[in-house]
Design a protein around this motif. Structure first.
Motif, PDB file in Angstrom:
ATOM      1  N   GLN A 163       4.182  46.989-113.740  1.00  0.00           N
ATOM      2  CA  GLN A 163       5.461  46.311-113.890  1.00  0.00           C
ATOM      3  C   GLN A 163       5.287  44.900-113.335  1.00  0.00           C
ATOM      4  OE1 GLN A 163       8.134  48.053-115.216  1.00  0.00           O
ATOM      5  NE2 GLN A 163       9.288  46.154-115.300  1.00  0.00           N
ATOM      6  N   LEU A 164       5.509  43.903-114.196  1.00  0.00           N
ATOM      7  CA  LEU A 164       5.412  42.492-113.821  1.00  0.00           C
ATOM      8  C   LEU A 164       6.776  41.886-114.101  1.00  0.00           C
ATOM      9  CD1 LEU A 164       3.578  40.054-112.983  1.00  0.00           C
ATOM     10  CD2 LEU A 164       3.114  39.755-115.418  1.00  0.00           C
ATOM     11  N   GLY A 165       7.552  41.659-113.053  1.00  0.00           N
ATOM     12  CA  GLY A 165       8.935  41.218-113.249  1.00  0.00           C
ATOM     13  C   GLY A 165       9.691  42.285-114.012  1.00  0.00           C
ATOM     14  N   THR A 166      10.295  41.924-115.127  1.00  0.00           N
ATOM     15  CA  THR A 166      11.045  42.892-115.933  1.00  0.00           C
ATOM     16  C   THR A 166      10.203  43.492-117.051  1.00  0.00           C
ATOM     17  OG1 THR A 166      11.890  41.137-117.375  1.00  0.00           O
ATOM     18  CG2 THR A 166      13.250  41.743-115.464  1.00  0.00           C
ATOM     19  N   ASP A 167       8.941  43.090-117.143  1.00  0.00           N
ATOM     20  CA  ASP A 167       8.066  43.568-118.216  1.00  0.00           C
ATOM     21  C   ASP A 167       7.165  44.708-117.752  1.00  0.00           C
ATOM     22  OD1 ASP A 167       8.693  41.696-120.378  1.00  0.00           O
ATOM     23  OD2 ASP A 167       7.824  40.175-119.048  1.00  0.00           O
ATOM     24  N   THR A 168       7.073  45.737-118.583  1.00  0.00           N
ATOM     25  CA  THR A 168       6.104  46.806-118.371  1.00  0.00           C
ATOM     26  C   THR A 168       4.955  46.548-119.335  1.00  0.00           C
ATOM     27  OG1 THR A 168       7.831  48.378-117.753  1.00  0.00           O
ATOM     28  CG2 THR A 168       5.709  49.296-118.438  1.00  0.00           C
ATOM     29  N   LEU A 169       3.744  46.469-118.795  1.00  0.00           N
ATOM     30  CA  LEU A 169       2.551  46.193-119.589  1.00  0.00           C
ATOM     31  C   LEU A 169       1.619  47.396-119.539  1.00  0.00           C
ATOM     32  CD1 LEU A 169       1.850  42.550-118.325  1.00  0.00           C
ATOM     33  CD2 LEU A 169       3.174  43.251-120.317  1.00  0.00           C
ATOM     34  N   GLY A 170       0.937  47.656-120.657  1.00  0.00           N
ATOM     35  CA  GLY A 170       0.032  48.786-120.738  1.00  0.00           C
ATOM     36  C   GLY A 170      -1.298  48.397-121.326  1.00  0.00           C
ATOM     37  N   PRO A 171      -2.127  49.394-121.670  1.00  0.00           N
ATOM     38  CA  PRO A 171      -3.477  49.127-122.186  1.00  0.00           C
ATOM     39  C   PRO A 171      -3.461  48.136-123.347  1.00  0.00           C
ATOM     40  CG  PRO A 171      -3.177  51.464-121.812  1.00  0.00           C
ATOM     41  CD  PRO A 171      -1.834  50.829-121.636  1.00  0.00           C
ATOM     42  N   GLY A 172      -4.341  47.152-123.273  1.00  0.00           N
ATOM     43  CA  GLY A 172      -4.446  46.123-124.303  1.00  0.00           C
ATOM     44  C   GLY A 172      -3.551  44.927-124.059  1.00  0.00           C
ATOM     45  N   ASP A 173      -2.593  45.057-123.138  1.00  0.00           N
ATOM     46  CA  ASP A 173      -1.739  43.925-122.782  1.00  0.00           C
ATOM     47  C   ASP A 173      -2.433  43.101-121.704  1.00  0.00           C
ATOM     48  OD1 ASP A 173       0.263  44.905-124.474  1.00  0.00           O
ATOM     49  OD2 ASP A 173       1.331  45.921-122.847  1.00  0.00           O
ATOM     50  N   GLY A 174      -1.894  41.942-121.431  1.00  0.00           N
ATOM     51  CA  GLY A 174      -2.432  41.100-120.383  1.00  0.00           C
ATOM     52  C   GLY A 174      -1.499  39.971-120.053  1.00  0.00           C
ATOM     53  N   PHE A 175      -1.910  39.159-119.115  1.00  0.00           N
ATOM     54  CA  PHE A 175      -1.121  37.990-118.744  1.00  0.00           C
ATOM     55  C   PHE A 175      -2.034  36.941-118.120  1.00  0.00           C
ATOM     56  CE2 PHE A 175      -0.902  41.037-115.291  1.00  0.00           C
ATOM     57  CZ  PHE A 175      -1.019  40.301-114.124  1.00  0.00           C
ATOM     58  N   PHE A 176      -1.588  35.709-118.207  1.00  0.00           N
ATOM     59  CA  PHE A 176      -2.307  34.561-117.656  1.00  0.00           C
ATOM     60  C   PHE A 176      -1.481  33.965-116.528  1.00  0.00           C
ATOM     61  CE2 PHE A 176      -2.743  29.971-117.355  1.00  0.00           C
ATOM     62  CZ  PHE A 176      -4.104  29.838-117.132  1.00  0.00           C
ATOM     63  N   LEU A 177      -2.160  33.575-115.467  1.00  0.00           N
ATOM     64  CA  LEU A 177      -1.520  32.872-114.355  1.00  0.00           C
ATOM     65  C   LEU A 177      -2.341  31.635-114.027  1.00  0.00           C
ATOM     66  CD1 LEU A 177      -0.767  35.911-112.084  1.00  0.00           C
ATOM     67  CD2 LEU A 177       0.943  34.409-113.082  1.00  0.00           C
ATOM     68  N   GLY A 178      -1.678  30.505-114.004  1.00  0.00           N
ATOM     69  CA  GLY A 178      -2.347  29.284-113.585  1.00  0.00           C
ATOM     70  C   GLY A 178      -2.564  29.277-112.079  1.00  0.00           C
ATOM     71  N   ALA A 179      -3.503  28.490-111.638  1.00  0.00           N
ATOM     72  CA  ALA A 179      -3.785  28.358-110.212  1.00  0.00           C
ATOM     73  C   ALA A 179      -2.508  28.016-109.457  1.00  0.00           C
ATOM     74  CB  ALA A 179      -4.833  27.277-109.990  1.00  0.00           C
ATOM     75  N   GLY A 180      -2.315  28.675-108.326  1.00  0.00           N
ATOM     76  CA  GLY A 180      -1.174  28.395-107.470  1.00  0.00           C
ATOM     77  C   GLY A 180       0.114  29.099-107.863  1.00  0.00           C
ATOM     78  N   LYS A 181       0.135  29.853-108.953  1.00  0.00           N
ATOM     79  CA  LYS A 181       1.335  30.554-109.406  1.00  0.00           C
ATOM     80  C   LYS A 181       1.494  31.855-108.609  1.00  0.00           C
ATOM     81  CE  LYS A 181       4.706  31.703-112.231  1.00  0.00           C
ATOM     82  NZ  LYS A 181       6.024  31.253-111.920  1.00  0.00           N
ATOM     83  N   ALA A 182       2.635  31.996-107.941  1.00  0.00           N
ATOM     84  CA  ALA A 182       2.892  33.189-107.135  1.00  0.00           C
ATOM     85  C   ALA A 182       3.207  34.379-108.037  1.00  0.00           C
ATOM     86  CB  ALA A 182       4.054  32.935-106.185  1.00  0.00           C
ATOM     87  N   TYR A 183       2.664  35.541-107.676  1.00  0.00           N
ATOM     88  CA  TYR A 183       2.924  36.752-108.454  1.00  0.00           C
ATOM     89  C   TYR A 183       2.639  37.996-107.630  1.00  0.00           C
ATOM     90  CZ  TYR A 183      -2.037  37.783-109.076  1.00  0.00           C
ATOM     91  OH  TYR A 183      -3.350  38.111-108.850  1.00  0.00           O
ATOM     92  N   ARG A 184       3.160  39.077-108.150  1.00  0.00           N
ATOM     93  CA  ARG A 184       2.818  40.428-107.704  1.00  0.00           C
ATOM     94  C   ARG A 184       3.191  41.345-108.850  1.00  0.00           C
ATOM     95  NH1 ARG A 184       6.878  40.400-103.167  1.00  0.00           N
ATOM     96  NH2 ARG A 184       8.827  40.238-104.281  1.00  0.00           N
ATOM     97  N   TYR A 185       2.583  42.482-108.890  1.00  0.00           N
ATOM     98  CA  TYR A 185       2.970  43.496-109.858  1.00  0.00           C
ATOM     99  C   TYR A 185       2.866  44.852-109.196  1.00  0.00           C
ATOM    100  CZ  TYR A 185      -2.109  43.725-110.810  1.00  0.00           C
ATOM    101  OH  TYR A 185      -3.473  43.816-110.707  1.00  0.00           O
ATOM    102  N   THR A 186       3.533  45.824-109.806  1.00  0.00           N
ATOM    103  CA  THR A 186       3.525  47.174-109.267  1.00  0.00           C
ATOM    104  C   THR A 186       2.839  48.095-110.267  1.00  0.00           C
ATOM    105  OG1 THR A 186       5.610  46.750-108.129  1.00  0.00           O
ATOM    106  CG2 THR A 186       4.961  49.059-108.384  1.00  0.00           C
ATOM    107  N   PRO A 187       1.770  48.786-109.852  1.00  0.00           N
ATOM    108  CA  PRO A 187       1.115  49.737-110.736  1.00  0.00           C
ATOM    109  C   PRO A 187       2.074  50.861-111.121  1.00  0.00           C
ATOM    110  CG  PRO A 187      -0.263  49.258-108.845  1.00  0.00           C
ATOM    111  CD  PRO A 187       1.083  48.673-108.562  1.00  0.00           C
ATOM    112  N   GLY A 188       1.908  51.373-112.339  1.00  0.00           N
ATOM    113  CA  GLY A 188       2.742  52.454-112.841  1.00  0.00           C
ATOM    114  C   GLY A 188       2.395  53.800-112.227  1.00  0.00           C
ATOM    115  N   PRO A 189       2.993  54.871-112.764  1.00  0.00           N
ATOM    116  CA  PRO A 189       2.834  56.217-112.187  1.00  0.00           C
ATOM    117  C   PRO A 189       1.404  56.746-112.212  1.00  0.00           C
ATOM    118  CG  PRO A 189       4.060  56.310-114.262  1.00  0.00           C
ATOM    119  CD  PRO A 189       3.885  54.862-113.917  1.00  0.00           C
TER     120      PRO A 189
END
Length: 178
Positions: free
Chosen positions: A101-127
């Motif tokens: 879970q990244l913000g309000t988005d749930t991502l699964g196999p084959g999905d991804g995301f890009f973060l530029g240097a210095g961009k704050a983030y966290r995500y929560t692993p699923g079940p």
């Protein structure tokens, strides 16, 4: 050039290198990631999280690195409390298995995301946890935790303590480590 010509090159030859997940060193062993802006409270908080079982909730391996590029494999077990943080390099994440879970988005196999240097983030692993590949634009990079107070780390440590027994029997959602 024949296949025999390719296999005769040494593994460290420029332009050609094989890596194997089964032989990869942990990110800690390679020392490619450094904690930035360490304070006494942050050091104490990280220590408390480690004591609570932080290291039991994740496996992170350096698959490949060279100046200007690195590839890391990470398995975060279910509900792992990844603290809010930044890195000093661009990073591209690809989800191999499981979900997050990244913000309000749930991502699964084959999905991804890009973060530029210095961009704050966290995500929560699923079940079932999540396995990701992390492509970075640097061999050596930092991690800057934005949770810098003891109460913030005590909250993280509490989640770790709650999840620790469940983590003991968890297996990666794929067979990457097999």
């Amino acid at each position: 050039m024949s296949d025999a010509d390719v296999t005769e090159k040494p593994a460290t030859a420029a332009g050609y290198q094989i890596f194997r997940t089964s032989e990869a060193a942990s990110l800690d062993e390679t020392a490619h990631m450094e904690v930035a802006d360490m304070t006494p409270d942050l050091e104490a908080g990280i220590g408390a999280a480690l004591e609570a079982g932080f290291a039991e909730g994740n496996v992170v391996k350096t698959l490949f690195s060279q100046p200007g590029f690195s590839l890391t494999y990470a398995w975060f077990k279910s509900g792992f409390p990844l603290p809010l943080h930044t890195h000093n390099s661009d990073c591209l994440y690809y989800i191999v298995a499981g979900s997050l879970q990244l913000g309000t988005d749930t991502l699964g196999p084959g999905d991804g995301f890009f973060l530029g240097a210095g961009k704050a983030y966290r995500y929560t692993p699923g079940p079932d946890g999540v396995e990701v590949l992390e492509f970075r634009t640097q061999e050596d990079f930092d991690i800057k935790f934005l949770a810098k107070t003891l109460p913030a780390w005590q909250k993280i440590s509490g989640v770790i303590s709650e999840r620790r027994s469940a983590w003991a029997d968890e297996q990666p959602p794929s067979s990457v480590l097999s």
